[in-house]
Design a protein around this motif. Structure first.
Motif, PDB file in Angstrom:
ATOM      1  N   LEU A 178      41.157  30.152  36.821  1.00 36.07           N
ATOM      2  CA  LEU A 178      40.124  31.786  37.272  1.00 36.07           C
ATOM      3  C   LEU A 178      39.068  31.551  38.250  1.00 36.07           C
ATOM      4  CD1 LEU A 178      41.158  34.738  36.803  1.00 36.07           C
ATOM      5  CD2 LEU A 178      40.240  34.922  35.308  1.00 36.07           C
ATOM      6  N   SER A 179      38.887  32.391  38.474  1.00 38.41           N
ATOM      7  CA  SER A 179      37.443  32.470  39.356  1.00 38.41           C
ATOM      8  C   SER A 179      36.447  32.875  39.105  1.00 38.41           C
ATOM      9  CB  SER A 179      37.563  32.284  40.816  1.00 38.41           C
ATOM     10  OG  SER A 179      37.128  33.391  41.024  1.00 38.41           O
ATOM     11  N   LEU A 180      34.650  33.078  39.015  1.00 36.76           N
ATOM     12  CA  LEU A 180      33.830  33.319  38.897  1.00 36.76           C
ATOM     13  C   LEU A 180      33.949  34.924  39.149  1.00 36.76           C
ATOM     14  CD1 LEU A 180      31.428  33.253  36.737  1.00 36.76           C
ATOM     15  CD2 LEU A 180      30.091  32.599  38.969  1.00 36.76           C
ATOM     16  N   GLU A 181      33.917  34.599  39.850  1.00 39.35           N
ATOM     17  CA  GLU A 181      34.232  36.410  39.888  1.00 39.35           C
ATOM     18  C   GLU A 181      35.463  36.906  39.715  1.00 39.35           C
ATOM     19  OE1 GLU A 181      34.839  38.619  44.447  1.00 39.35           O
ATOM     20  OE2 GLU A 181      34.841  36.721  44.413  1.00 39.35           O
ATOM     21  N   ARG A 182      36.572  36.479  39.598  1.00 40.41           N
ATOM     22  CA  ARG A 182      37.426  36.794  38.966  1.00 40.41           C
ATOM     23  C   ARG A 182      37.378  37.614  37.362  1.00 40.41           C
ATOM     24  NH1 ARG A 182      42.826  34.882  41.612  1.00 40.41           N
ATOM     25  NH2 ARG A 182      42.717  35.231  43.772  1.00 40.41           N
ATOM     26  N   ARG A 183      36.272  36.205  36.492  1.00 40.60           N
ATOM     27  CA  ARG A 183      36.217  36.137  35.429  1.00 40.60           C
ATOM     28  C   ARG A 183      35.434  37.764  35.476  1.00 40.60           C
ATOM     29  NH1 ARG A 183      36.562  30.596  32.610  1.00 40.60           N
ATOM     30  NH2 ARG A 183      37.696  29.721  34.074  1.00 40.60           N
ATOM     31  N   ARG A 184      34.056  37.753  36.130  1.00 44.93           N
ATOM     32  CA  ARG A 184      33.292  39.076  35.680  1.00 44.93           C
ATOM     33  C   ARG A 184      34.362  39.861  35.903  1.00 44.93           C
ATOM     34  NH1 ARG A 184      28.898  35.751  38.867  1.00 44.93           N
ATOM     35  NH2 ARG A 184      27.666  35.091  36.938  1.00 44.93           N
ATOM     36  N   LYS A 185      35.224  40.525  37.313  1.00 45.18           N
ATOM     37  CA  LYS A 185      36.282  41.234  37.722  1.00 45.18           C
ATOM     38  C   LYS A 185      37.203  42.389  36.303  1.00 45.18           C
ATOM     39  CE  LYS A 185      37.658  45.098  40.071  1.00 45.18           C
ATOM     40  NZ  LYS A 185      37.047  46.158  40.777  1.00 45.18           N
ATOM     41  N   VAL A 186      37.374  40.478  35.557  1.00 51.80           N
ATOM     42  CA  VAL A 186      38.462  40.814  34.140  1.00 51.80           C
ATOM     43  C   VAL A 186      37.599  41.411  33.231  1.00 51.80           C
ATOM     44  CG1 VAL A 186      39.681  39.695  32.102  1.00 51.80           C
ATOM     45  CG2 VAL A 186      40.221  39.052  34.136  1.00 51.80           C
ATOM     46  N   LEU A 187      35.757  40.958  32.995  1.00 48.98           N
ATOM     47  CA  LEU A 187      35.429  42.278  32.016  1.00 48.98           C
ATOM     48  C   LEU A 187      34.708  43.590  32.302  1.00 48.98           C
ATOM     49  CD1 LEU A 187      33.358  39.182  31.425  1.00 48.98           C
ATOM     50  CD2 LEU A 187      34.724  40.460  30.002  1.00 48.98           C
ATOM     51  N   GLU A 188      34.875  43.372  34.026  1.00 44.35           N
ATOM     52  CA  GLU A 188      34.473  45.089  34.195  1.00 44.35           C
ATOM     53  C   GLU A 188      35.834  46.018  33.983  1.00 44.35           C
ATOM     54  OE1 GLU A 188      33.080  43.770  37.920  1.00 44.35           O
ATOM     55  OE2 GLU A 188      31.825  43.247  38.218  1.00 44.35           O
ATOM     56  N   LEU A 189      36.835  45.829  34.089  1.00 43.25           N
ATOM     57  CA  LEU A 189      38.191  46.341  34.042  1.00 43.25           C
ATOM     58  C   LEU A 189      38.344  46.451  32.541  1.00 43.25           C
ATOM     59  CD1 LEU A 189      40.775  44.314  36.484  1.00 43.25           C
ATOM     60  CD2 LEU A 189      39.642  46.417  36.048  1.00 43.25           C
ATOM     61  N   ALA A 190      38.267  45.625  31.724  1.00 43.46           N
ATOM     62  CA  ALA A 190      37.881  45.135  30.119  1.00 43.46           C
ATOM     63  C   ALA A 190      37.932  46.992  30.121  1.00 43.46           C
ATOM     64  CB  ALA A 190      37.737  44.624  29.313  1.00 43.46           C
ATOM     65  N   VAL A 191      36.226  47.212  30.484  1.00 43.44           N
ATOM     66  CA  VAL A 191      35.162  48.389  30.013  1.00 43.44           C
ATOM     67  C   VAL A 191      35.506  49.735  30.434  1.00 43.44           C
ATOM     68  CG1 VAL A 191      32.788  49.237  30.366  1.00 43.44           C
ATOM     69  CG2 VAL A 191      32.909  46.501  29.869  1.00 43.44           C
ATOM     70  N   LYS A 192      36.683  49.924  31.602  1.00 47.65           N
ATOM     71  CA  LYS A 192      36.429  50.738  32.238  1.00 47.65           C
ATOM     72  C   LYS A 192      37.739  51.507  32.743  1.00 47.65           C
ATOM     73  CE  LYS A 192      37.985  51.683  37.336  1.00 47.65           C
ATOM     74  NZ  LYS A 192      38.266  51.400  38.945  1.00 47.65           N
ATOM     75  N   TYR A 193      38.499  50.557  31.450  1.00 42.89           N
ATOM     76  CA  TYR A 193      39.944  51.218  31.224  1.00 42.89           C
ATOM     77  C   TYR A 193      40.154  50.969  29.883  1.00 42.89           C
ATOM     78  CZ  TYR A 193      41.617  51.234  35.788  1.00 42.89           C
ATOM     79  OH  TYR A 193      41.199  51.565  37.520  1.00 42.89           O
ATOM     80  N   GLN A 194      39.048  50.705  28.638  1.00 51.22           N
ATOM     81  CA  GLN A 194      39.144  50.551  27.251  1.00 51.22           C
ATOM     82  C   GLN A 194      40.030  49.687  27.017  1.00 51.22           C
ATOM     83  OE1 GLN A 194      36.094  51.139  25.247  1.00 51.22           O
ATOM     84  NE2 GLN A 194      35.865  50.349  27.369  1.00 51.22           N
TER      85      GLN A 194
END
Length: 395
Positions: A178-194
Motif C-alpha cells: 500500500l502506497s504512502l498516499e493510500r495509507r494516509r487516505k485509509v486513516l482519513e477514511l477511518a476518522v470520516k466514517y468512524q
C-alpha cells in the motif's frame, strides 16, 4: 453428530488440502507460506531459551497473565518503537500467533450478518475465520499499490462495515504494498466514517532493498482521532520462528479488554516458555542481524523467481515483482492459446512435480480463476529455476 451451524459457512483450507499431494518424491513446492527453516537462528534461540530457564524459570514455566508475559510485552513495545510506533506494554496483548489475534477480533467484533470489508484477494485463513463468526465479507479491489482507496470509500459508505481488514505491506497472497498516499487516505477514511481498521502486518520487516512506508499505525499520529480506530496485528512467525507462536495485537483499551477476556476462555495465555524465550531473544540484540540475513536471502530468491517466470512463461503470465514478503501473485493471460485456468494448471503442474496454490480461494467473492500464488521462501535459487521450468512445461 449435530454440529454447530456456524460450520456451514466454512470449509477445509484449500492450501492444507494441497499439502496432501506434496509427498511425491522430487516435487518442488511453491505452495506453502512458510519461512525457510534454514533461516532460523537456532543458536540465538537456544541461548534465549537457556537464559529464560536460568534467569526466571518460574516465569517461563508457570501459568501467566492472559495479556502476556510482562518482559515480552516490554520488548515488543521497544521493537515497535524501532518501527515508529509508541506503545506502552499495557497497550498490547500477546497472542498465540497473529492468527489468534484475528480470531479474537472475530469473537469480539462480529455478530452473524455483520459486514466486514477485506481485500480481494486476501489471506485465506482470515476469510475462513471471519465467516466462522457469521460475517458477510465484501471485497475491496486492489492493485500493485494495495487497496484502491476510492473504491474502498464507496464500499464503506454503502455497507457501513463493522471493520475493514487490510494487509498493507507485502500482502498474502498479493505481495502488494500500500502506497504512502493510500495509507494516509485509509486513516482519513477511518476518522470520516468512524470505522475500525485492522492492519495485519506479519511481513512488513521482510523487505528487499528500500524499506516500505511506515505502518498505518505509525502514521496514525499524523491523523488526529485515527489511533483509536486502529487494531494492529504483528507476528514473529515469519522473521524468527513460527514454532514459537508469538504474535501480538495493539488496539484501543476497550477492544483489548474484550479480546483478553475471550483469550481467557480459549487458551488462558500464550505459552509462557515461548514468551520468555522470545523476550530474551529480543533483549539479546540479535534481531537486526537476523532480519538482514533473511531479507538478503529472500530478496535473491524473489529476483530469481521473477527472472525465471519471464524466461519460462513469457507473456503467458503477468505479475508485479514483489518488493518484500514471501509471495508472487500472478495471472495467466491465455496468450498464444496457453492455459488461463489456474486450477487446471495446478493439476498439470503436480504431474510435472511442481506445486503452487490457485488464486480462487483467496477471494471472499468473485474469484479470479486465472490467478495463482507462488512462494519463493523455501526453495533455493536452483530449485526455483527448475520448478518454474517445470511450470512452463505444464502450461
Amino acid at each position: 453428530m449435530q454440529f454447530a451451524s456456524r460450520l456451514d459457512n466454512v470449509e477445509t483450507s484449500a492450501i492444507r488440502e494441497l499439502f496432501k499431494l506434496l509427498g511425491k518424491p522430487g516435487i518442488i513446492s511453491f505452495a506453502g507460506g512458510f519461512p525457510d527453516s534454514a533461516m532460523f537462528d537456532v543458536e540465538g534461540l537456544k541461548e534465549a531459551s537457556q537464559k529464560a530457564l536460568t534467569e526466571e524459570p518460574g516465569g517461563a514455566l508457570q501459568y501467566g497473565a492472559t495479556e502476556g508475559y510482562e518482559p515480552l510485552r516490554t520488548q515488543l513495545g521497544a521493537f515497535m518503537k524501532t518501527k515508529g510506533v509508541d506503545v506502552d506494554p499495557s497497550g498490547l496483548i500477546v497472542t498465540t500467533g497473529s492468527q489468534q489475534a484475528l480470531d479474537l477480533l472475530g469473537k469480539t467484533m462480529i455478530s452473524p450478518g455483520d459486514k466486514v470489508i477485506v481485500e480481494g484477494p486476501t489471506f485465506l485463513a482470515t476469510i475462513q475465520c471471519f465467516r466462522l463468526y457469521g460475517a458477510q465479507l465484501i471485497s475491496a479491489p486492489i492493485d500493485a499499490n494495495g487497496v484502491k482507496t476510492d473504491e474502498l470509500e464507496k464500499l464503506i459508505a454503502e455497507h457501513k462495515p463493522k471493520f475493514v481488514y487490510l494487509i498493507p505491506t507485502f500482502g498474502n497472497p498479493s505481495g502488494a504494498m500500500l502506497s504512502l498516499e493510500r495509507r494516509r487516505k485509509v486513516l482519513e477514511l477511518a476518522v470520516k466514517y468512524q470505522t475500525l481498521i485492522v492492519e495485519d502486518d506479519p511481513y512488513g520487516d521482510l523487505y528487499f532493498g528500500e524499506a516500505p512506508p511506515p505502518s498505518i499505525l505509525a502514521l496514525s499520529k499524523d491523523v488526529p482521532g485515527s489511533r483509536e480506530l486502529l487494531a494492529h496485528c504483528g507476528s514473529l512467525s515469519k522473521v524468527l520462528s513460527p514454532g514459537l507462536r508469538i504474535g501480538w495485537m495493539i488496539a484501543p483499551a476497550e477492544l483489548l479488554a474484550k479480546a483478553t477476556m475471550c483469550k481467557q476462555f480459549s487458551d488462558a495465555h500464550t505459552s509462557t516458555f515461548s514468551q520468555a524465550t522470545a523476550a530474551q531473544y529480543l533483549k539479546s540484540g540479535r534481531m537486526p542481524a537476523t532480519l538482514a540475513h533473511v531479507r538478503e536471502v529472500y530478496g535473491q530468491r524473489a529476483q530469481a523467481m521473477g527472472a525465471a517466470l519471464k524466461r519460462e512463461l513469457g507473456d503467458a503470465v503477468s505479475f508485479t515483482q514483489p518488493q518484500g514478503g514471501l509471495f508472487f501473485w500472478a495471472r495467466l493471460t491465455g496468450a498464444n492459446g496457453k492455459l488461463a485456468d489456474a486450477n487446471e494448471l495446478a493439476k498439470r503442474a503436480i504431474e510435472k512435480l511442481v506445486a503452487f496454490v490457485p488464486g480462487a480461494p483467496f477471494y471472499a467473492e468473485k474469484p479470479d480463476l486465472a490467478t495463482l500464488r507462488l512462494s519463493f521462501a523455501t526453495a533455493d535459487v536452483a530449485k526455483i529455476e527448475e520448478g518454474v521450468k517445470r511450470l512452463g512445461q505444464a502450461l
